[in-house]
Design an enzyme around this catalytic site. Structure first.
Site, PDB file in Angstrom:
ATOM      1  N   ASP A  19       0.738  -1.262   0.024  1.00 25.26           N
ATOM      2  CA  ASP A  19      -0.046  -0.072  -0.091  1.00 25.26           C
ATOM      3  C   ASP A  19       0.810   1.329  -0.289  1.00 25.26           C
ATOM      4  OD1 ASP A  19       0.831  -0.400   2.726  1.00 25.26           O
ATOM      5  OD2 ASP A  19      -0.743   0.269   3.522  1.00 25.26           O
ATOM      6  N   HIS A  20       2.286   1.186  -0.346  1.00 25.21           N
ATOM      7  CA  HIS A  20       3.077   2.165  -0.225  1.00 25.21           C
ATOM      8  C   HIS A  20       2.900   3.375  -1.230  1.00 25.21           C
ATOM      9  CE1 HIS A  20       4.718  -1.540   1.770  1.00 25.21           C
ATOM     10  NE2 HIS A  20       5.726  -0.792   2.493  1.00 25.21           N
ATOM     11  N   TRP A 140      -3.048  -1.882  12.189  1.00 26.19           N
ATOM     12  CA  TRP A 140      -1.601  -1.391  12.029  1.00 26.19           C
ATOM     13  C   TRP A 140      -1.378  -0.366  13.140  1.00 26.19           C
ATOM     14  CZ3 TRP A 140      -3.214  -3.818   7.990  1.00 26.19           C
ATOM     15  CH2 TRP A 140      -2.470  -4.231   6.880  1.00 26.19           C
ATOM     16  N   TYR A 142       0.335   2.115  15.029  1.00 26.84           N
ATOM     17  CA  TYR A 142       1.569   2.887  15.145  1.00 26.84           C
ATOM     18  C   TYR A 142       1.559   4.200  16.117  1.00 26.84           C
ATOM     19  CZ  TYR A 142       2.763   0.299  10.727  1.00 26.84           C
ATOM     20  OH  TYR A 142       3.058  -0.577   9.789  1.00 26.84           O
ATOM     21  N   LYS A 173      -0.730  -5.245  13.923  1.00 26.41           N
ATOM     22  CA  LYS A 173       0.819  -5.358  13.089  1.00 26.41           C
ATOM     23  C   LYS A 173       1.789  -4.080  13.911  1.00 26.41           C
ATOM     24  CE  LYS A 173       2.218  -3.636   8.679  1.00 26.41           C
ATOM     25  NZ  LYS A 173       2.379  -3.794   7.252  1.00 26.41           N
ATOM     26  N   SER A 198       5.538  -5.505  11.571  1.00 23.20           N
ATOM     27  CA  SER A 198       5.782  -4.650  10.366  1.00 23.20           C
ATOM     28  C   SER A 198       7.046  -4.352   9.855  1.00 23.20           C
ATOM     29  CB  SER A 198       5.214  -3.155  10.803  1.00 23.20           C
ATOM     30  OG  SER A 198       5.071  -2.286   9.602  1.00 23.20           O
ATOM     31  N   GLY A 199       7.267  -4.543   8.626  1.00 23.39           N
ATOM     32  CA  GLY A 199       8.817  -4.745   8.208  1.00 23.39           C
ATOM     33  C   GLY A 199       9.725  -3.365   8.202  1.00 23.39           C
ATOM     34  N   GLY A 226       6.639  -5.362   3.296  1.00 23.98           N
ATOM     35  CA  GLY A 226       6.783  -4.780   1.888  1.00 23.98           C
ATOM     36  C   GLY A 226       8.198  -4.672   1.597  1.00 23.98           C
TER      37      GLY A 226
HETATM   38  P1  FBP Z   1       7.192  -2.040   5.132  1.00 26.98           P
HETATM   39  O1  FBP Z   1       7.164  -3.683   5.301  1.00 26.98           O
HETATM   40  O2  FBP Z   1       7.570  -1.718   3.794  1.00 26.98           O
HETATM   41  O3  FBP Z   1       7.619  -1.257   6.278  1.00 26.98           O
HETATM   42  O4  FBP Z   1       5.400  -1.903   4.910  1.00 26.98           O
HETATM   43  C1  FBP Z   1       4.544  -2.215   6.293  1.00 26.98           C
HETATM   44  C2  FBP Z   1       3.781  -0.816   6.155  1.00 26.98           C
HETATM   45  O5  FBP Z   1       2.884  -0.868   7.340  1.00 26.98           O
HETATM   46  C3  FBP Z   1       2.859  -0.596   4.791  1.00 26.98           C
HETATM   47  O6  FBP Z   1       1.691  -1.403   4.849  1.00 26.98           O
HETATM   48  C4  FBP Z   1       2.874   0.830   4.895  1.00 26.98           C
HETATM   49  O7  FBP Z   1       2.455   1.325   3.695  1.00 26.98           O
HETATM   50  C5  FBP Z   1       3.789   1.411   5.548  1.00 26.98           C
HETATM   51  O8  FBP Z   1       4.697   0.334   6.210  1.00 26.98           O
HETATM   52  C6  FBP Z   1       3.794   2.576   6.273  1.00 26.98           C
HETATM   53  O9  FBP Z   1       4.838   3.007   6.738  1.00 26.98           O
HETATM   54  P2  FBP Z   1       5.250   4.404   7.712  1.00 26.98           P
HETATM   55  O10 FBP Z   1       3.803   4.571   8.336  1.00 26.98           O
HETATM   56  O11 FBP Z   1       6.056   3.985   8.787  1.00 26.98           O
HETATM   57  O12 FBP Z   1       5.838   5.283   6.677  1.00 26.98           O
END
Ligand code: FBP
Length: 263
Positions: A19-20, A140, A142, A173, A198-199, A226
């Site tokens: 979803d990047h 997610w 964060y 996540k 989350s990667g 991702g």
């Molecule tokens: P990655 O493994 O590339 O970090 O992706 C995980 C993810 O949660 C994606 O689903 C999302 O697009 C992105 O990271 C958001 O990352 P951030 O909000 O930290 O920029």
């Protein structure tokens, strides 16, 4: 409790996040990864448990893949262009997600943001509707915003995991907090809500594999990743190694070659 068997294998999971394009923009999508079909092929060939997409990509690309890879439809999103307190609002309904063939829905909450209450409210509504329809909900979680001094602290990582449980997420996540011990506390805090990693930005293979070993050793069910997969030259190679850690040494990707559409 929602049955997660359609998006797990023996209780474990590897999800491919893509979803990047909305969250970060094309800057992240180097080379072949700009093409959603390349990523969908990778998800199928790598034997991922599901792929995470926004609805626009689903509408235009998913129909050719819908019988081959389950879909986690992301219901909210934001671009990286807006400054100020983080907020990610809903851009797709649960009803639409069902129509598009989703096996689960995802939603990001920025804990600690001044806009947190908007996201908590939307998450609550989505969770009720999704569960009424037997659809799993992935949160997610964060910590982010000016009230958050260290988003990777052990305390906030466990808090993020716990919020997933409190809000009714089936899977939460969260980002890595730096040690196995601290991730273990987060897994404990999540209780019966399952935890996936989350990667984050791409790191060296060994470093990423070590993190995945650590989180699996303390009770996470897997990863939703991702950039650490599709930004690599050979994403199927790392997929194979990740699957061996997550599912055990006998798992193999279904195929081992993937044609990159551009250098
Ligand atoms: P990655 O493994 O590339 O970090 O992706 C995980 C993810 O949660 C994606 O689903 C999302 O697009 C992105 O990271 C958001 O990352 P951030 O909000 O930290 O920029």
């Amino acid at each position: 409790m929602i049955n997660l068997s359609n998006i797990t294998t023996n209780g474990k999971a590897i999800y491919l996040a893509y979803d990047h394009g909305l969250e970060h923009g094309p800057v992240d999508l180097e080379g072949s990864s700009i093409d959603p079909a390349y990523i969908l092929d990778l998800a199928v060939k790598g034997g991922y448990n599901a792929i995470v997409l926004q609805k626009g990509v689903v509408e235009k690309y998913y129909s050719d893949y819908k019988d081959r890879i389950p879909l986690i439809l992301k219901l909210n999103g934001r671009t990286r262009l807006v400054k100020g307190e983080p907020i990610s609002t809903q851009v797709c309904s649960v009803e639409e997600a069902i129509k598009l063939g989703a096996a689960a829905v995802g939603y990001t909450v920025y804990l600690g943001s001044e806009n947190e209450s908007v996201m908590l409210k939307e998450f609550g509504q989505i969770e009720e509707e999704a569960h009424k329809n037997n659809l799993a909900v992935i949160g997610w979680m964060y910590p982010r915003g000016k009230a958050i001094k260290d988003d990777g602290s052990p305390e906030l990582t466990a808090y993020a995991a716990r919020v997933g449980l409190e809000l009714g997420a089936d899977i939460v996540k969260i980002k890595y907090c730096g040690t196995k011990e601290c991730f273990e506390e987060a897994v404990k805090a999540a209780g019966k809500t399952k935890v996936v990693l989350s990667g984050g930005p791409k790191v060296e293979d060994e470093e990423f594999l070590e993190v995945v070993k650590n989180i699996m050793a303390v009770g996470a069910i897997g990863i939703a990743v991702g950039r650490n997969v599709w930004q690599r030259e050979n994403p199927l190679e790392i997929t194979k190694e990740l699957k061996e850690i997550i599912f055990g040494p006998r798992s193999d990707p279904k195929e081992t070659t993937l044609i990159r559409s551009s250098p």
